[in-house]
Design a protein around this motif. Structure first.
Motif, mmCIF file in Angstrom:
data_model
loop_
_atom_site.group_PDB
_atom_site.id
_atom_site.type_symbol
_atom_site.label_atom_id
_atom_site.label_comp_id
_atom_site.label_asym_id
_atom_site.label_seq_id
_atom_site.Cartn_x
_atom_site.Cartn_y
_atom_site.Cartn_z
ATOM 1 N N ILE A 143 -0.023 54.089 -30.940
ATOM 2 C CA ILE A 143 -0.724 54.189 -30.407
ATOM 3 C C ILE A 143 -0.667 54.888 -28.560
ATOM 4 O O ILE A 143 -0.664 53.893 -27.778
ATOM 5 C CB ILE A 143 -2.474 53.729 -30.035
ATOM 6 N N ILE A 144 -0.832 56.335 -28.562
ATOM 7 C CA ILE A 144 -0.685 56.785 -27.444
ATOM 8 C C ILE A 144 -1.513 56.884 -25.915
ATOM 9 O O ILE A 144 -2.657 57.259 -26.929
ATOM 10 C CB ILE A 144 0.631 57.787 -26.998
ATOM 11 N N VAL A 145 -1.885 56.842 -25.130
ATOM 12 C CA VAL A 145 -2.854 57.048 -24.138
ATOM 13 C C VAL A 145 -2.843 57.579 -22.671
ATOM 14 O O VAL A 145 -1.948 56.919 -22.100
ATOM 15 C CB VAL A 145 -3.820 55.910 -23.621
ATOM 16 N N ILE A 146 -2.770 58.886 -22.561
ATOM 17 C CA ILE A 146 -3.333 59.584 -21.625
ATOM 18 C C ILE A 146 -4.302 60.253 -20.992
ATOM 19 O O ILE A 146 -5.099 61.006 -21.355
ATOM 20 C CB ILE A 146 -1.867 61.040 -22.204
ATOM 21 N N SER A 147 -4.730 59.695 -20.173
ATOM 22 C CA SER A 147 -5.597 60.213 -19.412
ATOM 23 C C SER A 147 -7.051 59.655 -20.139
ATOM 24 O O SER A 147 -6.752 58.004 -20.193
ATOM 25 C CB SER A 147 -5.809 61.622 -18.785
ATOM 26 N N ASN A 148 -7.261 60.632 -20.282
ATOM 27 C CA ASN A 148 -9.068 60.480 -20.921
ATOM 28 C C ASN A 148 -8.601 60.157 -22.515
ATOM 29 O O ASN A 148 -9.619 60.808 -23.482
ATOM 30 C CB ASN A 148 -10.123 60.869 -20.838
ATOM 31 N N ILE A 149 -7.359 60.729 -23.239
ATOM 32 C CA ILE A 149 -7.505 60.868 -24.679
ATOM 33 C C ILE A 149 -6.414 60.263 -25.680
ATOM 34 O O ILE A 149 -5.648 59.441 -24.103
ATOM 35 C CB ILE A 149 -7.137 62.361 -25.151
ATOM 36 N N ALA A 150 -6.394 59.318 -26.161
ATOM 37 C CA ALA A 150 -5.955 58.580 -27.408
ATOM 38 C C ALA A 150 -5.527 59.435 -28.516
ATOM 39 O O ALA A 150 -6.243 60.074 -29.183
ATOM 40 C CB ALA A 150 -6.298 57.581 -27.421
ATOM 41 N N PHE A 151 -3.962 59.339 -29.373
ATOM 42 C CA PHE A 151 -3.340 59.091 -30.230
ATOM 43 C C PHE A 151 -2.429 58.311 -30.550
ATOM 44 O O PHE A 151 -2.248 57.739 -30.212
ATOM 45 C CB PHE A 151 -3.013 60.651 -30.337
ATOM 46 N N GLY A 152 -2.167 58.655 -32.043
ATOM 47 C CA GLY A 152 -1.446 57.821 -32.841
ATOM 48 C C GLY A 152 -1.133 57.863 -34.024
ATOM 49 O O GLY A 152 -1.223 59.106 -34.110
ATOM 50 N N ILE A 153 0.191 57.747 -34.501
ATOM 51 C CA ILE A 153 0.400 57.185 -35.546
ATOM 52 C C ILE A 153 1.212 55.979 -37.186
ATOM 53 O O ILE A 153 0.766 55.060 -35.553
ATOM 54 C CB ILE A 153 2.366 57.841 -35.582
ATOM 55 N N LYS A 154 1.467 55.870 -37.633
ATOM 56 C CA LYS A 154 1.535 54.575 -38.879
ATOM 57 C C LYS A 154 3.287 55.064 -39.108
ATOM 58 O O LYS A 154 3.644 55.881 -39.108
ATOM 59 C CB LYS A 154 0.670 54.221 -40.096
ATOM 60 N N ARG A 155 3.817 54.040 -38.219
ATOM 61 C CA ARG A 155 5.368 54.315 -38.261
ATOM 62 C C ARG A 155 5.866 52.893 -39.297
ATOM 63 O O ARG A 155 5.742 52.158 -39.352
ATOM 64 C CB ARG A 155 6.178 54.105 -36.904
ATOM 65 N N MET A 156 5.954 53.533 -40.900
ATOM 66 C CA MET A 156 6.411 52.902 -41.636
ATOM 67 C C MET A 156 8.289 52.384 -41.535
ATOM 68 O O MET A 156 8.725 52.106 -40.811
ATOM 69 C CB MET A 156 6.586 53.993 -42.858
ATOM 70 N N ASN A 157 8.361 50.510 -42.290
ATOM 71 C CA ASN A 157 9.483 50.573 -42.382
ATOM 72 C C ASN A 157 10.388 50.975 -42.742
ATOM 73 O O ASN A 157 10.289 52.054 -43.362
ATOM 74 C CB ASN A 157 8.854 48.739 -42.467
ATOM 75 N N ARG A 158 11.678 50.702 -41.704
ATOM 76 C CA ARG A 158 12.866 51.095 -42.895
ATOM 77 C C ARG A 158 12.849 50.580 -44.316
ATOM 78 O O ARG A 158 11.900 49.047 -44.186
ATOM 79 C CB ARG A 158 13.766 50.632 -42.290
ATOM 80 N N LYS A 159 14.023 51.012 -45.501
ATOM 81 C CA LYS A 159 13.832 49.919 -46.175
ATOM 82 C C LYS A 159 14.251 48.723 -46.138
ATOM 83 O O LYS A 159 15.644 48.625 -45.282
ATOM 84 C CB LYS A 159 14.314 50.897 -47.628
ATOM 85 N N ASP A 160 13.148 48.525 -46.807
ATOM 86 C CA ASP A 160 14.205 46.706 -47.379
ATOM 87 C C ASP A 160 14.849 45.906 -45.872
ATOM 88 O O ASP A 160 15.557 45.440 -45.509
ATOM 89 C CB ASP A 160 15.992 47.051 -47.737
ATOM 90 N N ASP A 161 13.787 46.415 -44.353
ATOM 91 C CA ASP A 161 14.039 45.959 -43.639
ATOM 92 C C ASP A 161 12.067 45.597 -43.118
ATOM 93 O O ASP A 161 10.931 46.278 -43.195
ATOM 94 C CB ASP A 161 14.228 47.036 -42.125
ATOM 95 N N PHE A 162 12.170 45.420 -42.242
ATOM 96 C CA PHE A 162 11.144 44.833 -41.278
ATOM 97 C C PHE A 162 10.705 44.872 -40.584
ATOM 98 O O PHE A 162 9.336 45.200 -39.537
ATOM 99 C CB PHE A 162 11.192 43.125 -41.027
ATOM 100 N N ARG A 163 11.687 46.476 -39.763
ATOM 101 C CA ARG A 163 11.594 47.184 -38.494
ATOM 102 C C ARG A 163 11.349 48.174 -38.832
ATOM 103 O O ARG A 163 11.428 48.735 -39.664
ATOM 104 C CB ARG A 163 12.302 46.896 -37.669
ATOM 105 N N ALA A 164 10.187 48.904 -38.413
ATOM 106 C CA ALA A 164 8.958 50.488 -38.070
ATOM 107 C C ALA A 164 10.106 51.120 -37.035
ATOM 108 O O ALA A 164 10.030 52.506 -37.641
ATOM 109 C CB ALA A 164 8.112 50.153 -38.313
ATOM 110 N N SER A 165 10.668 50.522 -35.981
ATOM 111 C CA SER A 165 10.503 51.815 -34.952
ATOM 112 C C SER A 165 12.058 52.371 -34.924
ATOM 113 O O SER A 165 12.650 51.739 -35.459
ATOM 114 C CB SER A 165 10.427 50.701 -33.490
ATOM 115 N N GLY A 166 12.141 53.697 -34.891
ATOM 116 C CA GLY A 166 13.352 54.665 -35.124
ATOM 117 C C GLY A 166 13.596 54.494 -37.148
ATOM 118 O O GLY A 166 14.597 55.014 -37.288
ATOM 119 N N SER A 167 12.146 53.734 -37.524
ATOM 120 C CA SER A 167 12.421 54.628 -39.336
ATOM 121 C C SER A 167 13.128 56.192 -39.458
ATOM 122 O O SER A 167 13.106 56.622 -40.347
ATOM 123 C CB SER A 167 11.927 53.823 -39.816
ATOM 124 N N GLY A 168 12.384 57.062 -38.545
ATOM 125 C CA GLY A 168 11.367 58.107 -38.745
ATOM 126 C C GLY A 168 10.679 58.397 -39.829
ATOM 127 O O GLY A 168 10.481 59.582 -39.815
#
Length: 339
Positions: free
Chosen positions: A226-251
């Motif tokens: 979730i990103i907040v700038i001033s008075n707005i917020a928006f976001g995404i879900k980052r899916m895990n890498r295959k066979d991995d517990f990490r989501a960040s950087g998965s693309g």
């Protein structure tokens, strides 16, 4: 109003200069590393500098310079409060605890014996992290006491390089290759990327003298950003890498977050306002039926968020279509005096 922008390729500065050109905003490109930057900035109203966490020169002066420029009366982005905790998970642990942010249980130790004592009594798996790094670099899953002792010895005896080598996560990187053409392109880039990483490694000291262990939260197939700038917020879900517990950087991104409880978004607004941040990106995970904060930063990979389906305002009202570049909202709000 006169705006000074420090340019860096593939950063927010690309969008900022484009916006200034389109809107006829008076701007100049400046070099924040110039010995005379303070005198150069006299007569300007705004300074924008999207510096990167792997730029050792920027990490050396950016916070101090931006604070000094603020004292001259300029509006700056990022300001000192916004960037103070950037790329430092240790600082963020204490920050979250001090203001009561519902965050994942994190244990940090600064001597080998205390760390060893903790590991001998704790349960596994645990998530080990270095204090810096993005895209899930420098993050490992520690499955047992044997692995824990090994990382404990390394962190208090020899240390670990902050900039991961190009061969790290080789298995995950290989899985991202979707075609023979993609393989050839990556192979051709390898020498230049290898040399760049090698140069970066020489710029940073090894991480040594501490351990950082975070509770592992199972059954998460994605994390929430979730990103907040001033008075707005928006976001995404980052899916895990295959066979991995990490989501960040998965693309692998899911832009449908319509089912997200707005109380989570409201909490992000609350924290951002309490800390007086210009912008902030929060990473969150589910701990059974509740959401917990993992870490935070103030910048992001800009193009990944252009397809967002909409945004919330500060009243938590949803607006369809994010029909502007979020990084440009930083500039327009700064000009209006709202940031």
């Amino acid at each position: 109003m006169k705006i000074a922008i420090h340019p860096r390729e593939n950063s927010f500065s690309d969008s900022w200069t484009e916006l200034c050109e389109e809107e006829g905003i008076d701007y100049t490109l400046v070099n924040c590393f110039d010995n005379n930057i303070i005198s150069i900035l006299k007569g300007y109203d705004v300074l924008l500098w999207h510096w990167h966490h792997t730029d050792s020169k920027a990490k050396l002066i950016a916070d101090t310079l931006m604070y000094s420029v603020e004292l001259m009366g300029l509006k700056v982005y990022p300001n000192y409060k916004t960037s103070l905790f950037f790329d430092d998970k240790i600082k963020q642990k204490y920050l979250f605890e001090s203001i009561g942010v519902p965050s994942i249980v994190t244990n940090i130790f600064f001597d080998k014996q205390s760390s060893s004592n903790f590991l001998s009594k704790t349960s596994f798996p645990k998530v080990f992290k270095l204090k810096g790094g993005a895209g899930a670099s420098n993050v490992r899953l520690i499955n047992n006491i044997s692995q824990a002792k090994e990382i404990n010895n390394i962190m208090f005896d020899t240390g670990i390089s902050l900039v991961s080598s190009h061969t790290s996560d080789a298995k995950a990187k290989f899985k991202k290759i979707k075609s023979f053409k993609d393989f050839i392109e990556k192979a051709l880039r390898f020498p230049s990327v290898f040399l760049k990483k090698r140069k970066l490694n020489k710029s940073f000291n090894k991480e040594i003298g501490y351990t950082y262990f975070q509770d592992f939260l199972p059954n998460n197939t994605y994390d929430i950003r979730i990103i907040v700038i001033s008075n707005i917020a928006f976001g995404i879900k980052r899916m895990n890498r295959k066979d991995d517990f990490r989501a960040s950087g998965s693309g692998n991104i899911d832009y449908d977050i319509s089912e997200l409880d707005t109380s989570i978004v409201n909490k992000c607004f609350e924290i951002k306002n309490k800390l007086s941040l210009q912008s902030v990106a929060f990473d969150l995970l589910y701990n059974k039926d509740k959401v917990e904060f993992v870490e935070m930063c103030h910048v992001w990979s800009r193009k990944a968020y252009y397809p967002c389906k909409g945004y919330w305002d500060s009243e938590l009202k949803w607006h369809n279509n994010l029909d502007f570049k979020p990084e440009n909202y930083i500039l327009t709000e700064l000009i209006k005096g709202k940031l």
